[in-house]
Write a protein that holds these residues in place. Structure first.
Motif, PDB file in Angstrom:
ATOM      1  N   VAL A  23       0.860  -1.183   0.000  1.00 27.23           N
ATOM      2  CA  VAL A  23       0.000   0.000   0.000  1.00 27.23           C
ATOM      3  C   VAL A  23       0.895   1.231   0.000  1.00 27.23           C
ATOM      4  O   VAL A  23       1.826   1.341   0.798  1.00 27.23           O
ATOM      5  CB  VAL A  23      -0.984   0.012   1.190  1.00 27.23           C
ATOM      6  CG1 VAL A  23      -0.262   0.000   2.534  1.00 27.23           C
ATOM      7  CG2 VAL A  23      -1.915   1.223   1.101  1.00 27.23           C
ATOM      8  N   CYS A  54       0.804   5.238   0.345  1.00 25.24           N
ATOM      9  CA  CYS A  54      -0.030   6.335   0.831  1.00 25.24           C
ATOM     10  C   CYS A  54       0.376   7.622   0.116  1.00 25.24           C
ATOM     11  O   CYS A  54       1.431   8.189   0.406  1.00 25.24           O
ATOM     12  CB  CYS A  54       0.122   6.490   2.345  1.00 25.24           C
ATOM     13  SG  CYS A  54      -0.294   5.003   3.270  1.00 25.24           S
ATOM     14  N   TYR A  60      -1.857  -1.087  -3.758  1.00 24.43           N
ATOM     15  CA  TYR A  60      -3.029  -0.311  -3.373  1.00 24.43           C
ATOM     16  C   TYR A  60      -2.594   1.139  -3.137  1.00 24.43           C
ATOM     17  O   TYR A  60      -1.445   1.403  -2.777  1.00 24.43           O
ATOM     18  CB  TYR A  60      -3.660  -0.846  -2.088  1.00 24.43           C
ATOM     19  CG  TYR A  60      -4.047  -2.305  -2.138  1.00 24.43           C
ATOM     20  CD1 TYR A  60      -5.274  -2.703  -2.663  1.00 24.43           C
ATOM     21  CD2 TYR A  60      -3.202  -3.292  -1.641  1.00 24.43           C
ATOM     22  CE1 TYR A  60      -5.640  -4.049  -2.703  1.00 24.43           C
ATOM     23  CE2 TYR A  60      -3.555  -4.631  -1.668  1.00 24.43           C
ATOM     24  CZ  TYR A  60      -4.773  -5.004  -2.203  1.00 24.43           C
ATOM     25  OH  TYR A  60      -5.132  -6.327  -2.234  1.00 24.43           O
ATOM     26  N   THR A 100      -3.715   4.945  -1.227  1.00 21.77           N
ATOM     27  CA  THR A 100      -4.602   5.775  -0.419  1.00 21.77           C
ATOM     28  C   THR A 100      -4.411   7.220  -0.861  1.00 21.77           C
ATOM     29  O   THR A 100      -3.297   7.639  -1.146  1.00 21.77           O
ATOM     30  CB  THR A 100      -4.309   5.655   1.097  1.00 21.77           C
ATOM     31  OG1 THR A 100      -3.065   6.293   1.404  1.00 21.77           O
ATOM     32  CG2 THR A 100      -4.238   4.198   1.529  1.00 21.77           C
ATOM     33  N   GLU A 101      -5.485   7.967  -0.945  1.00 20.71           N
ATOM     34  CA  GLU A 101      -5.438   9.351  -1.415  1.00 20.71           C
ATOM     35  C   GLU A 101      -6.545  10.188  -0.780  1.00 20.71           C
ATOM     36  O   GLU A 101      -7.625   9.679  -0.485  1.00 20.71           O
ATOM     37  CB  GLU A 101      -5.586   9.423  -2.944  1.00 20.71           C
ATOM     38  CG  GLU A 101      -4.326   9.810  -3.698  1.00 20.71           C
ATOM     39  CD  GLU A 101      -3.747  11.159  -3.295  1.00 20.71           C
ATOM     40  OE1 GLU A 101      -4.489  11.991  -2.743  1.00 20.71           O
ATOM     41  OE2 GLU A 101      -2.559  11.391  -3.536  1.00 20.71           O
ATOM     42  N   ALA A 120      -6.584  10.420  -7.015  1.00 23.88           N
ATOM     43  CA  ALA A 120      -7.222   9.113  -6.854  1.00 23.88           C
ATOM     44  C   ALA A 120      -7.723   8.599  -8.204  1.00 23.88           C
ATOM     45  O   ALA A 120      -7.580   7.408  -8.525  1.00 23.88           O
ATOM     46  CB  ALA A 120      -8.375   9.217  -5.865  1.00 23.88           C
ATOM     47  N   VAL A 124      -7.856   2.106  -5.276  1.00 25.83           N
ATOM     48  CA  VAL A 124      -7.774   3.155  -4.254  1.00 25.83           C
ATOM     49  C   VAL A 124      -8.595   2.719  -3.049  1.00 25.83           C
ATOM     50  O   VAL A 124      -9.785   2.403  -3.175  1.00 25.83           O
ATOM     51  CB  VAL A 124      -8.277   4.505  -4.799  1.00 25.83           C
ATOM     52  CG1 VAL A 124      -8.219   5.576  -3.716  1.00 25.83           C
ATOM     53  CG2 VAL A 124      -7.448   4.931  -6.009  1.00 25.83           C
ATOM     54  N   LYS A 164      -8.985   2.833   1.586  1.00 28.14           N
ATOM     55  CA  LYS A 164      -8.609   3.433   2.864  1.00 28.14           C
ATOM     56  C   LYS A 164      -7.599   2.508   3.538  1.00 28.14           C
ATOM     57  O   LYS A 164      -7.681   1.282   3.391  1.00 28.14           O
ATOM     58  CB  LYS A 164      -9.827   3.636   3.762  1.00 28.14           C
ATOM     59  CG  LYS A 164     -10.787   4.696   3.248  1.00 28.14           C
ATOM     60  CD  LYS A 164     -11.938   4.910   4.229  1.00 28.14           C
ATOM     61  CE  LYS A 164     -12.855   6.032   3.747  1.00 28.14           C
ATOM     62  NZ  LYS A 164     -13.982   6.269   4.689  1.00 28.14           N
ATOM     63  N   LEU A 165      -6.663   3.084   4.270  1.00 28.81           N
ATOM     64  CA  LEU A 165      -5.601   2.278   4.865  1.00 28.81           C
ATOM     65  C   LEU A 165      -6.165   1.196   5.780  1.00 28.81           C
ATOM     66  O   LEU A 165      -5.665   0.069   5.820  1.00 28.81           O
ATOM     67  CB  LEU A 165      -4.631   3.182   5.631  1.00 28.81           C
ATOM     68  CG  LEU A 165      -3.353   2.520   6.164  1.00 28.81           C
ATOM     69  CD1 LEU A 165      -2.590   1.834   5.042  1.00 28.81           C
ATOM     70  CD2 LEU A 165      -2.476   3.550   6.859  1.00 28.81           C
TER      71      LEU A 165
END
Length: 525
Positions: free
Chosen positions: A310, A312, A333, A335-336, A342, A352, A354-355
């Motif tokens: 992931v 970020c 993956y 996260t944005e 995104a 995209v 969420k963590l």
């Protein structure tokens, strides 16, 4: 017949007697007689699991060799000096000067070779140095700098000196300094205060030694991260008011400059180099595309095929990291917070999320947002065993490392810049560079890309220092487009690239000057 041997000992080889002459052997087509060879040493010793003590000894042995082989930025170190802080040493260079503080001045010769190697791939900066050296456009400039101190930045520093500037330098990261390069700069007469592995107190002490000097007052600042600018602004306001210009190259530092400007506290003009095209599109994107893999492989030996990662942030740094990881077969993956970035990530084939949605399953977590507390203690608690955590942003605020320094967690240093943080149930999280910038703390970055950034910085300093009064007010500016294009043109000969020239009719049709600039300031490359 020999007794039955473990499989590892049943090595079968032809004997001399079994091999006839070439002709006879081929005609008879008889299989050669095979003889079993038993190793002299009993192999059972290798099949036993080591004892707990034995495992610790083996771990220490591996860790030590790994530290030697994977030292940050291939930096030469002298272990005999590790116990003594450079602040406690009395060192002088060959000219008798002691106006510096480095790990070991005796490493200067080795550092000089590093700088000479870097110069070979920084031809554009060297070309600028040669073109402007006679004019001395920085004569009278007293530049105080705070950047990573590597062979590449040493070429920049020496170029500024060749253009007439006096320089005093400290490091913007406590782990990224190449000690031998700092020694070479000190030997050449540059007042440099930096060494690899500084403490927080050492870090600020080095910055202060660059600024607080009897009989010498800075009039230009070259910063990477904003720490130097912040220090001068807070501690030496009278010096800050007399600064003629600030050049800043990082997202974090630029953000701090805009905050000062918005509050009406920025009393000098500043140049935002980070958002210049030649910095953002090359250093941030192409440099990170290569150096992310270098840093991760040097520290962890991880294989990326099939790994879940992931990232970020999908800015230029994130884009570079993701492209490299995807090319090696990793499942990436993103996260944005920005819907435009995104959407770019989605169009580039990334999911995209969420963590919190993927934190339990990913093998690697990489931050590159420029924000704070992107990875919190809650995230760290939920990570799987052996998850690798690192930061590709400038600041060390993205990962909440402070929350890991608690009594119930054990820290185990396994390599240079590699820590295992161990939870009470035995789970380990692999933390790289204590949450600081991975590529410059744990590996190196491509010299050619740094040549682009360094040339941009040099031109920004020349522009601010020589600008007539009134051209730049007390605000933050982007590098003029014409200078961006000039930096790019200096680097094209390295690829034997040939630009097409507009005809007069074409230039008139487009409403352009034949010599540029070729794009308006609002153009997005």
């Amino acid at each position: 017949m020999q007794r039955n041997l473990p499989l590892v000992q049943q090595v079968l080889v032809p004997t001399k007697e079994s091999l006839a002459s070439e002709k006879g052997f081929l005609c008879s087509r008889k299989a050669p007689v095979l003889k079993q060879i038993q190793f002299a040493d009993d192999m059972q010793e290798f099949t036993k699991f080591p004892t707990k003590t034995g495992r610790r000894s083996l771990s220490r042995s591996i860790s030590q060799s790994s530290t030697d082989s994977y030292s940050s930025a291939a930096s030469y170190t002298d272990s005999s000096d590790d116990e003594v802080s450079p602040r406690e040493k009395q060192q002088t260079n060959s000219k008798g000067s002691s106006n510096f503080c480095v790990k070991n001045i005796k490493q200067a010769e080795f550092g000089r070779r590093e700088i000479e190697i870097a110069e070979q791939d920084m031809s554009a900066l060297i070309s600028l140095r040669k073109r402007a050296q006679g004019e001395k456009p920085l004569a009278g400039a007293k530049i105080v700098g705070c950047t990573h101190i590597t062979a590449q930045t040493a070429v920049l520093i020496e170029s500024l000196c060749a253009l007439g500037a006096q320089c005093r330098w400290s490091a913007c990261n406590i782990y990224s300094t190449q000690n031998e390069v700092a020694a070479a700069l000190a030997e050449a007469g540059v007042a440099v205060f930096a060494w690899k592995g500084e403490s927080e107190d050492d870090f600020w002490w080095c910055i202060d030694r660059c600024v607080n000097v009897d009989g010498w007052q800075a009039n230009m600042i070259l910063d990477d991260g904003g720490d130097l600018t912040h220090w001068v602004y807070k501690k030496y306001p009278n010096v800050f008011k007399k600064i003629r210009g600030i050049v800043e190259e990082s997202v974090t530092g630029v953000h701090r400059l805009y905050q000062l400007s918005k509050a009406g506290k920025l009393c000098v003009p500043a140049m935002n180099v980070n958002d210049s095209v030649t910095k953002q599109k090359f250093d941030n994107l192409y440099c990170c595309r290569e150096s992310i893999l270098d840093g991760l492989k040097r520290t962890t030996d991880v294989m990326f095929g099939g790994k879940q990662v992931v990232v970020c942030g999908y800015g230029e740094v994130g884009k570079g990291c993701c492209a490299a990881l995807k090319a090696l077969g990793a499942i990436v993956y993103i996260t944005e917070i920005d819907p435009i970035c995104a959407l770019q990530a989605c169009m580039d084939g990334f999911r995209v999320v969420k963590l919190n949605e993927v934190i339990r399953q990913v093998d690697v977590v990489i931050t590159c947002t420029g924000n704070k507390n992107v990875v919190t203690r809650e995230h760290l608690d939920r990570m799987k065993n052996s998850c690798i955590v690192c930061n590709m942003g400038h600041s060390n605020t993205e990962i909440d490392v402070a929350s890991l320094r608690t009594p119930e967690l054990t820290w185990e240093r396994v390599r240079s810049q590699v820590d295992h943080v161990i939870w009470p149930d035995g789970k380990r999280v692999v933390l790289l560079a204590e949450g600081r910038l991975l590529n410059l703390s744990c590996s190196t970055v491509p010299t050619f890309v740094l040549s682009i950034t360094a040339t941009t910085q040099a031109l920004a300093l020349i522009e601010l220092y020589n600008a007539p009064e009134g051209r730049y007010k007390q605000d933050v500016y982007l590098l003029p487009k014409k200078m961006d294009e000039y930096v790019a043109s200096l680097h094209l000969p390295s690829f034997d690239a040939h630009l097409t020239e507009l005809t007069d009719d074409q230039a008139k049709y487009l409403g352009l000057n034949k010599n540029g600039p070729f794009k308006p300031n609002y153009y997005r490359y």
